[in-house]
Design an enzyme around this catalytic site. Structure first.
Site, mmCIF file in Angstrom:
data_model
loop_
_atom_site.group_PDB
_atom_site.id
_atom_site.type_symbol
_atom_site.label_atom_id
_atom_site.label_comp_id
_atom_site.label_asym_id
_atom_site.label_seq_id
_atom_site.Cartn_x
_atom_site.Cartn_y
_atom_site.Cartn_z
ATOM 1 N N ASN A 136 17.434 0.430 20.723
ATOM 2 C CA ASN A 136 18.038 -0.335 19.621
ATOM 3 C C ASN A 136 17.768 -1.836 19.752
ATOM 4 O O ASN A 136 17.389 -2.494 18.775
ATOM 5 C CB ASN A 136 19.538 -0.059 19.546
ATOM 6 C CG ASN A 136 19.826 1.405 19.243
ATOM 7 O OD1 ASN A 136 18.905 2.164 18.931
ATOM 8 N ND2 ASN A 136 21.076 1.803 19.344
ATOM 9 N N THR A 181 3.755 -24.691 -24.264
ATOM 10 C CA THR A 181 5.097 -24.110 -24.167
ATOM 11 C C THR A 181 5.051 -22.939 -25.150
ATOM 12 O O THR A 181 4.396 -23.034 -26.198
ATOM 13 C CB THR A 181 6.214 -25.100 -24.569
ATOM 14 O OG1 THR A 181 6.047 -25.448 -25.939
ATOM 15 C CG2 THR A 181 6.182 -26.369 -23.723
ATOM 16 N N HIS A 182 5.706 -21.870 -24.812
ATOM 17 C CA HIS A 182 5.670 -20.642 -25.635
ATOM 18 C C HIS A 182 4.232 -20.180 -25.889
ATOM 19 O O HIS A 182 3.950 -19.567 -26.909
ATOM 20 C CB HIS A 182 6.370 -20.846 -26.989
ATOM 21 C CG HIS A 182 7.692 -21.523 -26.873
ATOM 22 N ND1 HIS A 182 8.864 -20.842 -26.626
ATOM 23 C CD2 HIS A 182 8.030 -22.842 -26.939
ATOM 24 C CE1 HIS A 182 9.874 -21.701 -26.559
ATOM 25 N NE2 HIS A 182 9.398 -22.922 -26.739
ATOM 26 N N SER A 303 -18.078 -3.679 -15.541
ATOM 27 C CA SER A 303 -17.591 -2.433 -16.116
ATOM 28 C C SER A 303 -18.663 -1.383 -15.922
ATOM 29 O O SER A 303 -19.854 -1.675 -15.997
ATOM 30 C CB SER A 303 -17.313 -2.642 -17.604
ATOM 31 O OG SER A 303 -17.406 -1.413 -18.291
ATOM 32 N N LYS A 309 -19.505 -6.858 -19.693
ATOM 33 C CA LYS A 309 -18.201 -7.222 -19.139
ATOM 34 C C LYS A 309 -18.292 -7.906 -17.777
ATOM 35 O O LYS A 309 -19.075 -7.519 -16.923
ATOM 36 C CB LYS A 309 -17.324 -5.975 -18.990
ATOM 37 C CG LYS A 309 -16.910 -5.341 -20.305
ATOM 38 C CD LYS A 309 -15.971 -6.199 -21.127
ATOM 39 C CE LYS A 309 -14.559 -6.164 -20.590
ATOM 40 N NZ LYS A 309 -13.918 -4.854 -20.726
ATOM 41 N N ASN A 311 -15.198 -8.845 -15.355
ATOM 42 C CA ASN A 311 -13.748 -8.667 -15.374
ATOM 43 C C ASN A 311 -13.024 -9.397 -14.244
ATOM 44 O O ASN A 311 -13.526 -9.481 -13.129
ATOM 45 C CB ASN A 311 -13.414 -7.167 -15.299
ATOM 46 C CG ASN A 311 -13.893 -6.424 -16.528
ATOM 47 O OD1 ASN A 311 -13.950 -6.991 -17.615
ATOM 48 N ND2 ASN A 311 -14.261 -5.164 -16.340
ATOM 49 N N GLU A 316 -6.062 -9.551 -11.666
ATOM 50 C CA GLU A 316 -5.214 -8.450 -12.152
ATOM 51 C C GLU A 316 -4.552 -7.720 -10.980
ATOM 52 O O GLU A 316 -3.394 -7.306 -11.055
ATOM 53 C CB GLU A 316 -6.044 -7.481 -12.991
ATOM 54 C CG GLU A 316 -6.497 -8.105 -14.302
ATOM 55 C CD GLU A 316 -7.593 -7.312 -15.018
ATOM 56 O OE1 GLU A 316 -7.980 -7.731 -16.108
ATOM 57 O OE2 GLU A 316 -8.072 -6.301 -14.473
ATOM 58 N N TYR A 343 23.509 0.351 15.081
ATOM 59 C CA TYR A 343 22.231 0.972 14.755
ATOM 60 C C TYR A 343 22.458 2.280 14.008
ATOM 61 O O TYR A 343 23.299 3.094 14.375
ATOM 62 C CB TYR A 343 21.391 1.235 16.022
ATOM 63 C CG TYR A 343 20.048 1.846 15.655
ATOM 64 C CD1 TYR A 343 18.978 1.040 15.284
ATOM 65 C CD2 TYR A 343 19.874 3.228 15.613
ATOM 66 C CE1 TYR A 343 17.768 1.590 14.886
ATOM 67 C CE2 TYR A 343 18.668 3.789 15.213
ATOM 68 C CZ TYR A 343 17.625 2.963 14.854
ATOM 69 O OH TYR A 343 16.425 3.509 14.459
ATOM 70 N N GLN A 348 15.149 2.407 10.601
ATOM 71 C CA GLN A 348 13.726 2.694 10.808
ATOM 72 C C GLN A 348 12.934 2.485 9.509
ATOM 73 O O GLN A 348 11.727 2.294 9.533
ATOM 74 C CB GLN A 348 13.567 4.133 11.316
ATOM 75 C CG GLN A 348 12.147 4.549 11.613
ATOM 76 C CD GLN A 348 12.108 5.822 12.431
ATOM 77 O OE1 GLN A 348 12.395 5.810 13.622
ATOM 78 N NE2 GLN A 348 11.774 6.938 11.805
ATOM 79 N N LYS A 351 10.356 -0.684 8.243
ATOM 80 C CA LYS A 351 9.004 -1.000 8.711
ATOM 81 C C LYS A 351 7.887 -0.859 7.692
ATOM 82 O O LYS A 351 7.084 -1.779 7.500
ATOM 83 C CB LYS A 351 8.678 -0.145 9.937
ATOM 84 C CG LYS A 351 9.554 -0.536 11.093
ATOM 85 C CD LYS A 351 9.250 0.193 12.347
ATOM 86 C CE LYS A 351 10.345 -0.150 13.338
ATOM 87 N NZ LYS A 351 11.701 0.235 12.849
HETATM 88 N N1 ARG Z 1 12.031 4.320 15.839
HETATM 89 C C1 ARG Z 1 13.307 3.697 15.825
HETATM 90 C C2 ARG Z 1 13.357 2.606 14.752
HETATM 91 O O1 ARG Z 1 12.329 2.230 14.306
HETATM 92 C C3 ARG Z 1 13.591 3.084 17.161
HETATM 93 C C4 ARG Z 1 15.015 2.984 17.522
HETATM 94 C C5 ARG Z 1 15.585 4.321 17.776
HETATM 95 N N2 ARG Z 1 16.905 4.265 18.282
HETATM 96 C C6 ARG Z 1 17.716 5.320 18.207
HETATM 97 N N3 ARG Z 1 18.899 5.175 18.678
HETATM 98 N N4 ARG Z 1 17.333 6.430 17.675
HETATM 99 O O2 ARG Z 1 14.394 2.157 14.320
#
Ligand code: ARG
Length: 488
Positions: A136, A181-182, A303, A309, A311, A316, A343, A348, A351
């Site tokens: 954690n 403007t606009h 294109s 074209k 582009n 975009e 925690y 998780q 990420k």
């Molecule tokens: N893979 C977990 C995460 O990204 C790591 C921490 C896990 N801790 C636990 N008590 N299960 O958050």
């Protein structure tokens, strides 16, 4: 050990994954002591974060090096054992940097993976690494290191982009265009002034990434699972070894805080919104209707069907990708909302959105400054867009107002002249002197010299206006805010 040893140039994180079926079907757990059967295969897949948190491999090893060093220094484990671990971790770090550290996909996450690999290499001594530590505080640390490092990179990317905008601006101080403007032609501005507006947006983005950098510059290590530890640890030492400025006063906050991730994602989102607005303008300007700008061939696309074209796909894509970056910020806000301390596995989910945000901005920033520098603006066309419009009408109203006519009245009188010119299909400078004098006796032939785009811009000398002095002041101030040298 000096902190530099922990941060070799760890830019690229290519890792080979051992995804052979044998690996995928033989889960190796480091926590199975109290369990009488292994986890269900499908739960394993859902639970595992290694497929994505392997991105944190360098940060994870760096954190372990600092932790092992502290354990040795505090006498929590024998110093020689700590040194043996640090030596092996250093080797693994180098392998990871070279893309040679093989990760076993059967592991649950990067933390388990690195620890198990250390034990495989060092024997039971490696099993001491996790003393006084939990995944954690470990994962929280990895995320701090990652966000801090990425914030620094984003600041560099922003500086390069502003540098390109400054180079364009310096070349176009005297390029006249309609300010809108606009999306209606309103008053003439210098193209430099228009581009510098984006420079200032990005200058604020840099500040937002600096705030994210500072928020991430803190070590949660030592919080343990949630409540601290019975071992005589020295969190300030691990923080110092990792080059982190501070520690957390509260272990429960330390393991459950993801504010710094939100800060980074907010900075990234606002940046993308700015780049999206700029992109939208470039797309408009490059359209057949505007024809203000031609995109450099190397940064435009063709294109498959229509040979004529050219582009603006790049712009975009920037506009389109601003949506997913915003979505990732919203996603994490929703993960955090209502999470009890401390925690929870929900965390998780911090990420993938973050990594995608980083990759998206990186991909854009690698190409955008080059594309901006290659834009070819069509000065005549932009100037004509001012002259063919009634964008100089304000000059006439200001003329009367300067002579004492209440501006509201002046506005009305000039409105009448515009109406008349439009009805006759004429520009304002094609109306005769008599017509002007009829409209108001204070009008003289001076009006014709005012009906000139360059003059209109030159006369806007107010602070922050489009006049040359203001643009020069802006260029100097922006360069100094971004610590950019005089040469672009
Ligand atoms: N893979 C977990 C995460 O990204 C790591 C921490 C896990 N801790 C636990 N008590 N299960 O958050």
């Amino acid at each position: 050990m000096h902190k530099k040893d922990y941060f070799p140039d760890s830019e690229d994180q290519h890792i080979e994954i051992d995804a052979s079926p044998a690996n995928r079907t033989s889960p190796k757990k480091l926590w199975g002591g109290a369990f009488s059967e292994g986890p269900d295969e499908d739960l394993n897949r859902l639970n595992a974060s290694l497929p994505f948190d392997q991105k944190l491999v360098l940060e994870d090893i760096e954190g372990s090096m600092a932790h092992a060093t502290m354990l040795g220094a505090q006498g929590i484990i024998p110093r020689e054992e700590a040194e043996a671990m640090v030596t092996e971790l250093k080797r693994m770090h180098a392998e990871a940097q070279a893309g040679k550290l093989v990760l076993d996909l059967a592991d649950e996450d990067i933390h388990m993976n690195i620890e198990r690999e250390l034990i495989r290499r060092l024997g039971p001594v490696g099993g001491k690494l996790h003393t006084a530590r939990s995944r954690n505080d470990q994962v929280a640390l990895d995320m701090h290191l990652y966000v801090k490092r990425q914030s620094a990179r984003m600041i560099e990317f922003v500086r390069e982009t502003v540098s390109a905008l400054i180079a364009l601006s310096e070349a176009h101080i005297d390029t006249v265009m309609p300010g809108y403007t606009h999306l209606k032609r309103a008053q003439p501005v210098s193209l430099a002034h228009h581009l510098l507006a984006y420079g200032w947006m990005l200058e604020r983005d840099k500040k937002r990434f600096e705030a994210a950098y500072r928020a991430a510059d803190r070590s949660p290590l030592g919080a343990g699972a949630l409540s601290g530890t019975t071992f005589p640890i020295n969190p300030a030492q691990t923080a110092a070894l990792l080059g982190l400025a501070e520690t957390y006063p509260n272990s429960m906050d330390a393991v459950s805080n993801r504010d710094f991730v939100l800060d980074f994602m907010y900075a990234a989102t606002v940046t993308m919104i700015h780049l999206s607005r700029l992109s939208e303008e470039i797309i408009l300007w490059a359209s057949d209707e505007f024809q203000f700008v031609t995109l450099p061939d190397a940064y435009a696309t063709g294109s498959s069907m229509m040979p004529q074209k050219k582009n603006p796909d790049l712009f975009e894509l920037i506009r389109g990708k601003s949506g997913r970056v915003t979505g990732h910020l919203m996603g994490l806000l929703m993960v955090m909302k209502g999470l009890p301390l401390t925690y929870n596995k929900d965390l998780q989910e911090d990420k993938e959105g973050l990594f995608d945000t980083v990759e998206t901005l990186e991909a854009i920033f690698l190409v955008l400054p080059k594309a901006l520098r290659g834009l070819v603006f069509h000065r005549e066309r932009m100037r004509d867009a001012v002259r063919e419009s009634y964008a100089l009408a304000t000059e006439l109203a200001d003329f009367l107002a300067q002579k004492g006519v209440p501006f509201r009245e002046a506005h009305h009188i000039v409105g009448g002249l515009v109406k008349r010119a439009m009805a006759e299909g004429k520009r304002l400078d094609a109306l005769s002197e008599e017509i002007y004098r009829e409209a108001h006796p204070l009008f003289t032939d001076e009006v014709y010299s005012l009906l000139d785009p360059e003059t209109a811009i030159r006369r806007r000398m107010s602070a922050g206006g489009t006049g040359r002095t203001s643009i020069e002041t802006q260029l100097a101030a922006l360069k100094s805010a971004l610590q950019l040298s005089d040469r672009n």
